[in-house]
Design a protein around this motif. Structure first.
Motif, PDB file in Angstrom:
ATOM      1  N   ILE A  88      87.919 -10.065 -18.921  1.00 12.03           N
ATOM      2  CA  ILE A  88      87.113  -8.902 -19.295  1.00 12.03           C
ATOM      3  C   ILE A  88      87.236  -7.806 -18.243  1.00 12.03           C
ATOM      4  O   ILE A  88      87.328  -6.607 -18.562  1.00 12.03           O
ATOM      5  CB  ILE A  88      85.646  -9.330 -19.497  1.00 12.03           C
ATOM      6  N   ALA A  89      87.221  -8.205 -16.960  1.00  7.73           N
ATOM      7  CA  ALA A  89      87.332  -7.216 -15.896  1.00  7.73           C
ATOM      8  C   ALA A  89      88.659  -6.470 -15.980  1.00  7.73           C
ATOM      9  O   ALA A  89      88.714  -5.238 -15.845  1.00  7.73           O
ATOM     10  CB  ALA A  89      87.166  -7.896 -14.534  1.00  7.73           C
ATOM     11  N   LEU A  90      89.749  -7.203 -16.216  1.00  6.99           N
ATOM     12  CA  LEU A  90      91.058  -6.548 -16.307  1.00  6.99           C
ATOM     13  C   LEU A  90      91.134  -5.650 -17.537  1.00  6.99           C
ATOM     14  O   LEU A  90      91.581  -4.503 -17.456  1.00  6.99           O
ATOM     15  CB  LEU A  90      92.156  -7.603 -16.337  1.00  6.99           C
ATOM     16  N   LEU A 123      90.501   5.908 -20.625  1.00  3.99           N
ATOM     17  CA  LEU A 123      89.591   6.775 -21.359  1.00  3.99           C
ATOM     18  C   LEU A 123      88.940   7.830 -20.479  1.00  3.99           C
ATOM     19  O   LEU A 123      88.629   8.937 -20.938  1.00  3.99           O
ATOM     20  CB  LEU A 123      88.504   5.938 -22.043  1.00  3.99           C
ATOM     21  N   VAL A 124      88.720   7.565 -19.249  1.00  2.00           N
ATOM     22  CA  VAL A 124      87.953   8.464 -18.384  1.00  2.00           C
ATOM     23  C   VAL A 124      88.862   9.352 -17.534  1.00  2.00           C
ATOM     24  O   VAL A 124      88.595  10.538 -17.362  1.00  2.00           O
ATOM     25  CB  VAL A 124      86.990   7.648 -17.506  1.00  2.00           C
ATOM     26  N   ARG A 125      89.946   8.869 -17.024  1.00  5.69           N
ATOM     27  CA  ARG A 125      90.777   9.643 -16.108  1.00  5.69           C
ATOM     28  C   ARG A 125      91.547  10.742 -16.845  1.00  5.69           C
ATOM     29  O   ARG A 125      91.921  10.577 -18.008  1.00  5.69           O
ATOM     30  CB  ARG A 125      91.754   8.726 -15.384  1.00  5.69           C
ATOM     31  N   ARG A 126      91.804  11.900 -16.151  1.00  3.93           N
ATOM     32  CA  ARG A 126      92.605  13.011 -16.672  1.00  3.93           C
ATOM     33  C   ARG A 126      93.893  13.104 -15.850  1.00  3.93           C
ATOM     34  O   ARG A 126      93.851  13.263 -14.630  1.00  3.93           O
ATOM     35  CB  ARG A 126      91.835  14.338 -16.573  1.00  3.93           C
ATOM     36  N   PHE A 127      95.018  12.963 -16.503  1.00  2.71           N
ATOM     37  CA  PHE A 127      96.312  12.944 -15.823  1.00  2.71           C
ATOM     38  C   PHE A 127      96.880  14.374 -15.755  1.00  2.71           C
ATOM     39  O   PHE A 127      97.004  15.046 -16.769  1.00  2.71           O
ATOM     40  CB  PHE A 127      97.293  12.029 -16.569  1.00  2.71           C
ATOM     41  N   VAL A 128      97.219  14.882 -14.576  1.00  2.00           N
ATOM     42  CA  VAL A 128      97.805  16.208 -14.347  1.00  2.00           C
ATOM     43  C   VAL A 128      99.017  16.075 -13.441  1.00  2.00           C
ATOM     44  O   VAL A 128      99.225  15.027 -12.819  1.00  2.00           O
ATOM     45  CB  VAL A 128      96.767  17.167 -13.696  1.00  2.00           C
ATOM     46  N   PHE A 163      88.932   1.492 -19.338  1.00  5.15           N
ATOM     47  CA  PHE A 163      88.035   2.505 -18.795  1.00  5.15           C
ATOM     48  C   PHE A 163      88.829   3.589 -18.063  1.00  5.15           C
ATOM     49  O   PHE A 163      88.528   4.788 -18.170  1.00  5.15           O
ATOM     50  CB  PHE A 163      87.029   1.846 -17.851  1.00  5.15           C
ATOM     51  N   ASN A 164      89.829   3.210 -17.313  1.00  2.39           N
ATOM     52  CA  ASN A 164      90.660   4.190 -16.602  1.00  2.39           C
ATOM     53  C   ASN A 164      91.397   5.104 -17.576  1.00  2.39           C
ATOM     54  O   ASN A 164      91.527   6.311 -17.350  1.00  2.39           O
ATOM     55  CB  ASN A 164      91.662   3.474 -15.701  1.00  2.39           C
TER      56      ASN A 164
END
Length: 632
Positions: free
Chosen positions: A571-573, A582-587, A579-580
């Protein structure tokens, strides 16, 4: 000899403030008339020593005291402990029997049990009582109050005797006291047992505090936890009952007894030889009757019952005088050996041999310590005389119990009952108090005689069965049956094992669950059935079988841990990666803000560039001057 100091008597008098009389129960081998005659004395104590085969010694400590019913009801506590009296009165207890036992009695070698088994209990803690209550629910509430109070008094786990460990015997137990309304509907018998309870020193200390002289004087001064709980077999008993003599006032008796079987070699070892080592060759006692006996060949003799010993060697100390409150007409120490044996006692002791020529008693001054020494009799050739031993009495019945079958789903119980008498049958009541997770198949109960084909169900005369209720009530089985003379009977039945919830398993689940010992009550041949109750015969002999370990289907308790760790990691993996995403914005790298590391690198580059630029400026004039010198 060390005289006792006068303050011991004052301490004994002060102890009366916390004690009151409750009556002592007579020996199981004694008659009711003896019990009534003993009730006329306020308090007495006695130690009986009996050498046994296999280098063992049976030591029986007995303490009895009594008080009148009127004094007890008026709270005039004298010899009887106030704490115990208040508990019995609050719980409405008319008669109480409590046992703390450990070990196994070897009937094949040691013979009949002391007190005819009346003071014996199964391994662990055993308790039964007659309570005064109008309904069964009220009796259960009083039983709960009694067990919880006695649990705190004796530092035992009696509070764990709940409804699943409590039964109501119908045929096995009869009141020992003189109850005017013994058959009244308000008299309730309840029986509870804790086979897993470990009896230890914390149970002995409260036991001694109930005595008028505690362990400071008298035979109780020999009682030590290191010796008692190092014995091969031991039992502590407390019996309280009313006794009504024909020509006197009714009294209440309390009898406290401790019986232990000590290994003589082991008891003498801590002082002389703490590490067991073989004796030197010149100290070995050889059996010269063997044909292969020679100067270099020795067959050791069975010097068990004849080995020399003393009280100081066995118990580590002599008896510290006598209790000043004891009855002087009762000899404090007796030893059961033939009259031909020589017994040495302390100076000032008076020896009294009994007419049976198998025992003798000793009286000694109250202010003197008492020591006794029993030498090993030897023949003229130096060999040990084996016949100088009181032959153990043959028990009326031998009993063994074990599990049968295999697997984790079903099983069986087999009890082997052997009658050693060549011409008399034995009639008895066999009682099982089983946990609720052992579900008996009642139709499988059968009896057969060894050596005879087929079943002998005619031996079973009556059966009382109370089925278990899951997690609420245990199984109760009582069987009245007979064993023919010189025969061996096999009593068997099958049962089914229940599956427990994982929270109901103890920490040592793979060890198994303790099953209480079976109670066997042998009926007296001289008294016939009839009268009050299902069976009004007096019990001639009592014995308990050994406890059993029942292995139930046990889950692998490491698997839940493994599953929890595996699922938590998965579950943690999964959750972390999702979560990363969905939440992070890649630039792009040049679009994003400068990180702390990048800022540090840029500052370092700027400093290096400035340093280099400054160095070039400072070195330019020197280079020009050097070129001018070359031109000149």
């Amino acid at each position: 000899m060390r005289p006792s100091f006068p303050s011991s008597f004052l301490l004994s008098l002060l102890s009366l403030l916390c004690f009151s009389p409750y009556t002592a129960i007579a020996n199981a081998s004694s008659s009711p008339a003896d019990s009534i005659s003993n009730s006329r004395s306020d308090y007495h104590e006695q130690l009986i020593l009996r050498p046994l085969p296999l280098s063992t010694l049976l030591a029986s400590f007995n303490f009895r005291s009594n008080t009148s019913l009127s004094a007890f009801e008026a709270h005039n506590f004298r010899f009887f402990p106030r704490s115990l009296g208040q508990i019995l009165e609050h719980a409405g207890t008319r008669e109480l029997h409590l046992r703390f036992s450990l070990g196994r009695w070897d009937a094949e070698s040691w013979g009949a049990r002391p007190w005819n088994g009346a003071r014996e209990g199964g391994t662990g803690v055993e308790m039964w009582a007659w309570l005064e209550a109008d309904t069964d629910e009220e009796a259960d509430r009083k039983w709960l109050t009694l067990t919880n109070a006695l649990s705190g008094l004796f530092c035992a786990s009696l509070n764990f005797i709940d409804s699943t460990r409590t039964t109501r015997p119908v045929m096995s137990f009869q009141p020992e006291g003189n109850h005017i309304d013994a058959n009244a509907t308000n008299m309730h018998l309840l029986y509870g047992v804790l086979p897993h309870e470990v009896v230890c020193t914390e149970n002995l200390t409260p036991f001694l505090k109930l005595l008028p002289c505690k362990g400071k004087a008298g035979i109780a001064s020999l009682l030590d936890g290191h010796k008692l709980f190092d014995s091969s077999w031991q039992t502590m008993a407390i019996d309280i009952r009313p006794v009504c003599p024909e020509d006197g006032e009714c009294v209440l008796q309390i009898e406290q007894s401790i019986d232990m079987v000590l290994d003589i070699d082991r008891s003498k070892r801590p002082r002389d030889n703490p590490i067991p080592r073989p004796p030197p060759a010149h100290e070995m006692k050889c059996n010269t009757s063997k044909p292969y006996h020679a100067h270099d060949t020795c067959f050791p003799t069975d010097s068990a019952a004849n080995q020399d010993w003393s009280l100081s060697q066995i118990f580590g100390k002599p008896i510290k005088g006598t209790c000043p409150l004891t009855d002087p007409n009762v000899s404090p120490v007796c030893i059961q050996v033939p009259d031909s044996r020589i017994v040495f006692a302390s100076e000032g002791a008076v020896e009294k041999k009994n007419p049976d020529q198998t025992s003798r008693c000793f009286d000694f001054p109250a202010e003197n310590d008492f020591e006794i020494f029993l030498p090993a009799p030897e023949a003229e050739d130096g060999s040990v005389v084996i016949e100088h031993v009181v032959k153990p009495e043959t028990p009326l019945l031998y009993a063994e119990r074990s599990f049968t079958g295999h697997g984790q789903e079903r099983g069986g119980v087999q009890t082997i009952l052997r009658n050693p008498s060549p011409d008399q049958e034995v009639e008895f009541i066999y009682m099982e108090s089983l946990p609720w997770f052992m579900r008996i198949y009642l139709h499988t109960i059968s009896a057969r005689v060894d050596g005879q084909p087929g079943k002998a169900d005619s031996l079973i005369q009556e059966v009382y069965y109370r089925p278990a209720v899951d997690r609420a009530r245990g199984t109760q089985l009582e069987v009245r049956m007979t064993v023919p003379p010189a025969s061996t009977v096999f009593l068997t039945y099958d049962f089914e094992k229940s599956i427990l919830r994982y929270t109901e398993y103890p920490p040592d689940a793979n060890r198994g669950f303790d099953v209480a010992a079976a109670v066997i009550t042998i009926l007296n041949r001289d008294n016939k059935s009839g009268g009050n109750g299902r069976n009004s015969r007096f019990a001639a002999y009592n014995l308990r079988t050994t406890t059993l370990l029942c292995n139930l289907p046990t889950p692998d308790f490491s698997m839940p841990y493994n599953v929890i760790i595996f699922t938590s990691t998965a579950i943690a993996l999964a959750f972390g990666g999702m979560f990363n995403i969905l939440v992070r914005r890649f630039v792009a790298a040049n679009e994003g803000p400068e990180s702390g590391l990048k800022k540090g690198v840029n500052k370092l580059k700027a400093k290096v560039a400035g340093f280099l630029k400054k160095g070039k400026k400072e070195s330019a004039p020197a280079v020009a001057a050097e070129e001018e010198k070359k031109m000149e």
